[in-house]
Design a protein around this motif. Sequence first.
Motif, PDB file in Angstrom:
ATOM      1  N   GLY A  14       0.794  -1.197   0.062  1.00 49.95           N
ATOM      2  CA  GLY A  14      -0.129   0.000  -0.054  1.00 49.95           C
ATOM      3  C   GLY A  14       0.863   1.196  -0.036  1.00 49.95           C
ATOM      4  N   GLY A  15       0.355   2.366   0.759  1.00 51.02           N
ATOM      5  CA  GLY A  15       1.144   3.452   0.868  1.00 51.02           C
ATOM      6  C   GLY A  15       2.693   3.448   1.107  1.00 51.02           C
ATOM      7  N   ARG A  16       3.005   2.421   2.084  1.00 53.57           N
ATOM      8  CA  ARG A  16       4.428   2.289   2.481  1.00 53.57           C
ATOM      9  C   ARG A  16       5.389   1.697   1.106  1.00 53.57           C
ATOM     10  N   GLU A  20       9.734   0.791  -2.481  1.00 49.76           N
ATOM     11  CA  GLU A  20       9.674   1.805  -2.978  1.00 49.76           C
ATOM     12  C   GLU A  20      10.801   2.116  -3.981  1.00 49.76           C
ATOM     13  N   LEU A  42       5.059   2.998  -1.290  1.00 51.28           N
ATOM     14  CA  LEU A  42       5.652   4.520  -2.393  1.00 51.28           C
ATOM     15  C   LEU A  42       6.220   5.457  -1.304  1.00 51.28           C
ATOM     16  N   THR A  43       6.801   5.043  -0.261  1.00 57.83           N
ATOM     17  CA  THR A  43       7.308   5.727   0.642  1.00 57.83           C
ATOM     18  C   THR A  43       9.031   5.483   0.821  1.00 57.83           C
TER      19      THR A  43
END
Length: 525
Positions: free
Chosen positions: A475-477, A489, A479-480
């Motif tokens: 998830g968002g992690r 990422e 992309l971090t």
Amino acid sequence: MAPPAETYSRDEVRKHTTEDSLWCIIDSTVYDLTDFVDAHPGGESVLRQVAGQDATKAFYNLHRHEVLGKYADLAIGTVKGEKPQVITPKSGDLSAVPYAEPLWLSPPFKNPYYKDSHHRLQRALREFVDTHLVPEAQECETMGRHISQEMIDHMSRLGILHMRLGPGKHLHGVELLGGAVKGEEMASCGLLTTPEFDYFHDLIVAQELSRTMTRGFQDGNMAGMTIGLTAVLNFARDEAWKNKIASEVFSGKKKLCLAITEAFAGSDVAGLRTTAEKTPDGKHYIVNGTKKWITNGTWCDYFVTGVRTGNALSVLLIERGEGVETKAIKTSYSPAAGTSYITFDNVKVPVENLLGEENKGIHVILSNFNHERWTMTCSTVRTCRIIVEESLKWANQRIVFGKRLIDQPVIRQKLAKMIALVEANQSWLETITYQMCHMPYKQQAQHLAGPIGLLKMSATRAAHEIADEAVQIWGGRGLTQTGMGKHIEMFNRTYKFDAILGGAEEVLADLGVRQAMRNFPKAML
């Protein structure tokens, strides 16, 4: 580091819930967070929510266990009658996570390719990478700094630079990682001799060094030497001159890179426009042209350069000097790679710097590609495996909709696909590596260009699928660039380099099929 010897009951911990005394429990260890509340990167409210409580579940839903090592001084004791359950990996250790290591390193699995010397080399390299290389790699990747001369010197002393080029006479007399493996030829059957250091040792070197998970630094870590110096070793026409160049580069005193690609010609090597014209006295070439996307070029002293001599190609070793200019190119990965644009403006090059024969440079270039593409595949497969490991860890600790991610069938399907792709490509890689161990260099160039090209294409296609699935899992992690998902990422941002560098996927796929068709039996038509 072991936690303090003091012990506390859970009732005692529950009393410390104020801003003057805020404690919590993580994995049976008691932490005093009173002075850390204001400094907590996630804000003080997160810590106040777990004041006096067992925060193990909440902590591991947000952090990896290694984070606790940064704050060991906050640990004040343990819970009475309890012991920590989470394993803290030690530097140099193999991972206990299933599929985190290739099967040859995973008991009880057996493998016919690897001997004691391979295991010794792997252990020594793992310790070096974890202890010395990873800290520098992560700093360089973040800051865009080039690899330090101290690290280059260190690797030279250990013979790591020498091993990067695979088996050969360049390993003779060199102590390799304190004697983990011998570079000299070992006595064998009859009059034949074989080197102890083979292409499986080479594979281990490539895969262990890629575990830093810093894609820009990985190429900045003497990749130019790895793909360029082989042309000097195999095609230099004067032994003394070859030994001089090799000695300078292996010692780390001089840096070397491969300069083939141009803005006009990438995978289309035959389209090179950089020219080399002989002077009237026949003693020099005058080189004019440009090169682009050259790894390590910004700091190199020597450039193994593809040039056009008349209507054919040749390869020259060009030394940095008058008329040679390099400029950094910004790419998707870190400036630590030293990617450059090179201009040759009336550069005077001695004819003795010709590698191979004039107008037959295509043979130098193509034979050099095999080891380059094979090495890149080694690294691609290993970094894919690390993404699998990280995703397995995350799926086991992340709680979503009241369940661990791993309890969701859709996540298990994604992981199954990722694991299968890694294991299939590792197996194919080992099969081709076995052929390399039993073929002379010229035979490799003749028979393995196609299979290696297809393997590289397969590995980079797998990387594409694995990157996509991993980001969906994280998830968002994913992309971090910081925190637990930083490797995901980085991989998702940079896996395409291997799909382009050394020959684009489509070009290598076509090469593999065309080579197969040359051997297609006419009787089958």
